[in-house]
Motif scaffolding. Structure first.
Motif, PDB file in Angstrom:
ATOM      1  N   ILE A   1      15.542   1.984 -13.778  1.00 17.90           N
ATOM      2  CA  ILE A   1      14.639   2.059 -12.772  1.00 17.90           C
ATOM      3  C   ILE A   1      13.993   3.387 -13.152  1.00 17.90           C
ATOM      4  CG2 ILE A   1      12.798   2.248 -11.258  1.00 17.90           C
ATOM      5  CD1 ILE A   1      13.887  -0.865 -11.045  1.00 17.90           C
ATOM      6  N   LEU A   2      15.049   4.427 -12.835  1.00 18.94           N
ATOM      7  CA  LEU A   2      15.180   5.770 -12.074  1.00 18.94           C
ATOM      8  C   LEU A   2      16.164   6.424 -13.226  1.00 18.94           C
ATOM      9  CD1 LEU A   2      16.757   5.732  -8.779  1.00 18.94           C
ATOM     10  CD2 LEU A   2      14.825   6.267  -9.138  1.00 18.94           C
TER      11      LEU A   2
ATOM     12  N   GLY B   1      -1.685   9.309  -2.724  1.00 16.00           N
ATOM     13  CA  GLY B   1      -1.752   7.955  -0.987  1.00 16.00           C
ATOM     14  C   GLY B   1      -2.861   7.272  -2.184  1.00 16.00           C
ATOM     15  N   ASP B   2      -2.637   5.663  -1.693  1.00 19.14           N
ATOM     16  CA  ASP B   2      -3.782   4.829  -1.470  1.00 19.14           C
ATOM     17  C   ASP B   2      -4.964   5.332  -0.562  1.00 19.14           C
ATOM     18  OD1 ASP B   2      -2.502   3.025  -3.556  1.00 19.14           O
ATOM     19  OD2 ASP B   2      -1.497   2.523  -2.427  1.00 19.14           O
ATOM     20  N   ARG B   3      -4.402   5.416   0.432  1.00 18.23           N
ATOM     21  CA  ARG B   3      -5.145   6.371   1.513  1.00 18.23           C
ATOM     22  C   ARG B   3      -4.107   6.977   2.071  1.00 18.23           C
ATOM     23  NH1 ARG B   3      -6.245   2.655   6.272  1.00 18.23           N
ATOM     24  NH2 ARG B   3      -4.235   1.446   5.576  1.00 18.23           N
TER      25      ARG B   3
ATOM     26  N   GLU C   1       6.310  10.180 -11.065  1.00 14.58           N
ATOM     27  CA  GLU C   1       7.701   8.988 -11.218  1.00 14.58           C
ATOM     28  C   GLU C   1       7.775   8.047  -9.437  1.00 14.58           C
ATOM     29  OE1 GLU C   1      11.632  10.154 -12.144  1.00 14.58           O
ATOM     30  OE2 GLU C   1      10.586  11.781 -14.048  1.00 14.58           O
ATOM     31  N   LEU C   2       7.606   9.073  -8.507  1.00 13.83           N
ATOM     32  CA  LEU C   2       7.575   8.250  -7.299  1.00 13.83           C
ATOM     33  C   LEU C   2       6.377   7.419  -7.412  1.00 13.83           C
ATOM     34  CD1 LEU C   2       8.272  10.769  -4.027  1.00 13.83           C
ATOM     35  CD2 LEU C   2       9.181   8.314  -5.082  1.00 13.83           C
ATOM     36  N   LYS C   3       4.632   7.298  -7.834  1.00 14.35           N
ATOM     37  CA  LYS C   3       3.825   6.731  -7.852  1.00 14.35           C
ATOM     38  C   LYS C   3       3.938   5.906  -9.172  1.00 14.35           C
ATOM     39  CE  LYS C   3      -0.199   6.898  -6.967  1.00 14.35           C
ATOM     40  NZ  LYS C   3      -0.811   6.185  -6.306  1.00 14.35           N
ATOM     41  N   LYS C   4       4.909   5.680 -10.067  1.00 10.51           N
ATOM     42  CA  LYS C   4       5.299   4.477 -11.078  1.00 10.51           C
ATOM     43  C   LYS C   4       6.062   3.394 -10.639  1.00 10.51           C
ATOM     44  CE  LYS C   4       4.742   7.554 -15.695  1.00 10.51           C
ATOM     45  NZ  LYS C   4       6.163   8.060 -16.513  1.00 10.51           N
ATOM     46  N   LEU C   5       7.057   4.361  -9.814  1.00  8.85           N
ATOM     47  CA  LEU C   5       7.987   3.681  -9.212  1.00  8.85           C
ATOM     48  C   LEU C   5       7.405   2.881  -8.326  1.00  8.85           C
ATOM     49  CD1 LEU C   5      10.948   3.496  -9.211  1.00  8.85           C
ATOM     50  CD2 LEU C   5      11.173   5.115  -6.458  1.00  8.85           C
ATOM     51  N   HIS C   6       6.114   3.206  -7.871  1.00  8.94           N
ATOM     52  CA  HIS C   6       5.669   2.246  -6.701  1.00  8.94           C
ATOM     53  C   HIS C   6       5.007   0.986  -7.438  1.00  8.94           C
ATOM     54  CE1 HIS C   6       1.942   1.068  -4.588  1.00  8.94           C
ATOM     55  NE2 HIS C   6       3.217   1.292  -3.483  1.00  8.94           N
ATOM     56  N   ASP C   7       4.652   1.030  -8.136  1.00  5.71           N
ATOM     57  CA  ASP C   7       3.904   0.482  -9.218  1.00  5.71           C
ATOM     58  C   ASP C   7       5.040  -0.616  -9.603  1.00  5.71           C
ATOM     59  OD1 ASP C   7       1.581   1.647  -9.076  1.00  5.71           O
ATOM     60  OD2 ASP C   7       1.236   2.105 -11.370  1.00  5.71           O
TER      61      ASP C   7
ATOM     62  N   GLU D   1       1.102  -1.108   0.256  1.00  2.74           N
ATOM     63  CA  GLU D   1      -0.358   0.377  -0.481  1.00  2.74           C
ATOM     64  C   GLU D   1       1.123   1.033   0.247  1.00  2.74           C
ATOM     65  OE1 GLU D   1      -3.811   1.579   2.367  1.00  2.74           O
ATOM     66  OE2 GLU D   1      -2.790   0.055   2.967  1.00  2.74           O
ATOM     67  N   PHE D   2       0.440   2.423  -0.474  1.00  2.79           N
ATOM     68  CA  PHE D   2       1.097   3.529  -0.383  1.00  2.79           C
ATOM     69  C   PHE D   2       0.397   4.329   0.737  1.00  2.79           C
ATOM     70  CE2 PHE D   2       3.724   6.500  -3.168  1.00  2.79           C
ATOM     71  CZ  PHE D   2       3.683   7.489  -2.548  1.00  2.79           C
ATOM     72  N   VAL D   3       0.420   4.420   1.977  1.00  2.00           N
ATOM     73  CA  VAL D   3      -0.100   5.344   2.999  1.00  2.00           C
ATOM     74  C   VAL D   3       0.816   6.211   2.984  1.00  2.00           C
ATOM     75  CG1 VAL D   3      -0.764   5.322   5.410  1.00  2.00           C
ATOM     76  CG2 VAL D   3      -1.296   3.388   3.751  1.00  2.00           C
ATOM     77  N   VAL D   4       0.068   8.222   2.965  1.00  2.42           N
ATOM     78  CA  VAL D   4       0.592   8.823   2.782  1.00  2.42           C
ATOM     79  C   VAL D   4      -0.291   9.872   4.570  1.00  2.42           C
ATOM     80  CG1 VAL D   4       1.140  11.653   2.125  1.00  2.42           C
ATOM     81  CG2 VAL D   4       0.842   9.555   0.705  1.00  2.42           C
ATOM     82  N   LEU D   5       1.361  10.148   5.395  1.00  2.00           N
ATOM     83  CA  LEU D   5      -0.012  10.786   6.706  1.00  2.00           C
ATOM     84  C   LEU D   5       0.753  12.523   6.224  1.00  2.00           C
ATOM     85  CD1 LEU D   5       3.745   8.492   8.889  1.00  2.00           C
ATOM     86  CD2 LEU D   5       0.615   8.608   8.642  1.00  2.00           C
ATOM     87  N   VAL D   6       0.045  13.121   6.302  1.00  2.28           N
ATOM     88  CA  VAL D   6      -0.448  13.854   6.253  1.00  2.28           C
ATOM     89  C   VAL D   6      -0.592  15.184   7.277  1.00  2.28           C
ATOM     90  CG1 VAL D   6      -2.757  14.164   5.211  1.00  2.28           C
ATOM     91  CG2 VAL D   6      -0.539  16.352   4.591  1.00  2.28           C
ATOM     92  N   GLY D   7      -0.039  16.226   7.255  1.00  2.00           N
ATOM     93  CA  GLY D   7      -0.701  16.961   8.999  1.00  2.00           C
ATOM     94  C   GLY D   7       0.728  18.143   8.899  1.00  2.00           C
TER      95      GLY D   7
END
Ligand SMILES: Nc1ncnc2c1ncn2[C@@H]1O[C@H](COP(=O)(O)OP(=O)(O)OP(=O)(O)O)[C@@H](O)[C@H]1O
Ligand SMILES: [Mg+2]
Length: 367
Positions: free
Chosen positions: A120-121, A201-203, A175-181, A30-36
């Motif tokens: 990859i990069l 984020g996925d979540r 690019e980071l999203k693609k990398l995650h895939d 999962e790609f989880v983002v902590l934001v605040g």
């Protein structure tokens, strides 16, 4: 498997409670983002997952393993920081291979992994350069490469894009999203930028003062914010908030702000009927207004208000207006074809299906 489980995690620094009883289950891949906002405990949470910060209370599991007492190097995680501090005297190749060398990975294997990560990069051509011969975005890629070569189960990112200019940040986001895939790894990503959180984020986990405010998909947070804080934090331009009271008249319930009075939809009214006497904050997003033409018949589910236009900001495909209704100021985003004129009145309609009501006391969303 690399799911990450935080169970009632608390971190205290003397008097400061940096993270307050946080529980969170992050699924494998999962790609989880902590934001605040600044100081809400994002970095501290990440550092506890990495093992760089001791946990005051609670348990952290990576995969099925309790890692509270496990050294960072044994957690199979890789962390990428905001300031990525490449070794200036080393070539890109050596910067990327350095961590592997420290771990006594063979020369052949090091070379293989660096080549693959560089591919990859898209930085194969830069391996012989020194960091000072690279642009900001290229340096950021090298820092990512340093994490990728480790083949970690979990990537921890702490605001990795905040040193980049706006355009590059948008590009690196994709690019980071693609990398995650491609990498099939679990990602915990920290940012204070809600746009970054929404797009990546996925979540999303929204934190404030060390406490989780809400966990959900980007659209859940956008459409059903759990409280005033999340409603105001997610979305740009931000949601409009106006203090109001509810009135029950002729079996309908009205929002009365003092400046305007609009009827709630029956479906919404049924949720608040038992507590009309409480104080509320009315919320509406800028895009949930539309312009009313004089000849137009009333729309079902839309309520009219009259406002004065104070500021007109053309955004290209849309126009953002600052409007006032009596004492309250709001932002409304309309199509570029709007006939709004500066300092004149405008008739607007509000989409009552999209409105929000929050308890004034505590800020909890009830609609
Ligand atoms: N080593 C420390 N000693 C004492 N207090 C600390 C320490 N590290 C962090 N804090 C405090 O803990 C709280 C959370 O800090 P943290 O760095 O996790 O915030 P953050 O959400 O990452 O903020 P930012 O967006 O500014 O990076 C803050 O009040 C901070 O001052
Ligand atoms: Mg931080």
């Amino acid at each position: 498997m690399a799911n990450v489980l935080l169970k009632n995690i608390t971190k205290r620094f003397d008097q400061v409670v940096a993270v307050n009883n946080v529980s969170l289950e992050i699924a494998d891949r999962e790609f989880v983002v902590l934001v605040g906002p600044s100081g809400c405990g994002k970095t501290t949470t990440l550092r506890m997952i990495a093992g760089l910060e001791e946990i005051t209370e609670g348990d952290i599991y990576i995969g099925d393993q309790l890692v509270n007492m496990l050294a960072p190097k044994d957690r199979n995680i890789a962390m990428v920081f905001q300031s990525y501090a490449l070794y200036p005297h080393m070539k890109v190749f050596d910067n990327m291979a350095f961590g592997l060398k420290m771990r006594r990975v063979s020369k052949e294997e090091r070379s293989k992994r660096v080549q693959k990560a560089a591919e990859i990069l898209g930085i194969e051509a830069l391996l012989e350069r020194k960091p000072k011969q690279l642009s900001g975005g290229q340096r950021q890629r090298v820092a990512l490469g340093r994490a990728i070569v480790r083949n970690p189960d979990v990537f921890l990112f702490d605001e990795p894009l905040s040193n980049l200019d706006a355009k590059l940040r948008v590009q690196m986001r994709t690019e980071l999203k693609k990398l995650h895939d491609r990498l099939n790894a679990t990602v915990v990503y920290v940012t204070h930028d809600q746009v970054e959180a929404m797009t990546m984020g996925d979540r999303i986990v929204v934190l404030k003062d060390g406490l989780i405010q809400q966990v959900g998909t980007p659209l859940e947070l956008y459409n059903q914010p759990a409280n005033l804080f999340v409603a105001g934090f997610i979305g740009s331009p931000a949601m409009n908030f106006i203090p109001c009271q509810l009135l029950e008249e002729d079996s309908k319930i009205y929002v009365n702000t003092g400046d305007f009075k609009v009827a709630l939809l029956d479906s919404v009214a049924s949720q608040v009927r038992s507590a009309v006497e409480e104080k509320y904050i009315f919320g509406i997003r800028p895009e949930d207004f539309r312009e009313k033409s004089p000849e137009q018949k009333p729309y079902v589910g839309w309520e009219p208000i009259k406002a004065t236009v104070n500021v007109i900001e053309p955004l290209g495909k849309e126009i953002s207006l600052n409007i006032t209704t009596g004492t309250n100021s709001m932002t409304a985003v309309l199509g570029a074809d709007t006939k709004a004129k500066l300092h004149e009145d405008i008739d607007l309609l509000m989409n009552m299906e999209k409105i929000h009501l929050f308890r004034k006391e505590g800020g909890e969303a009830i609609v």
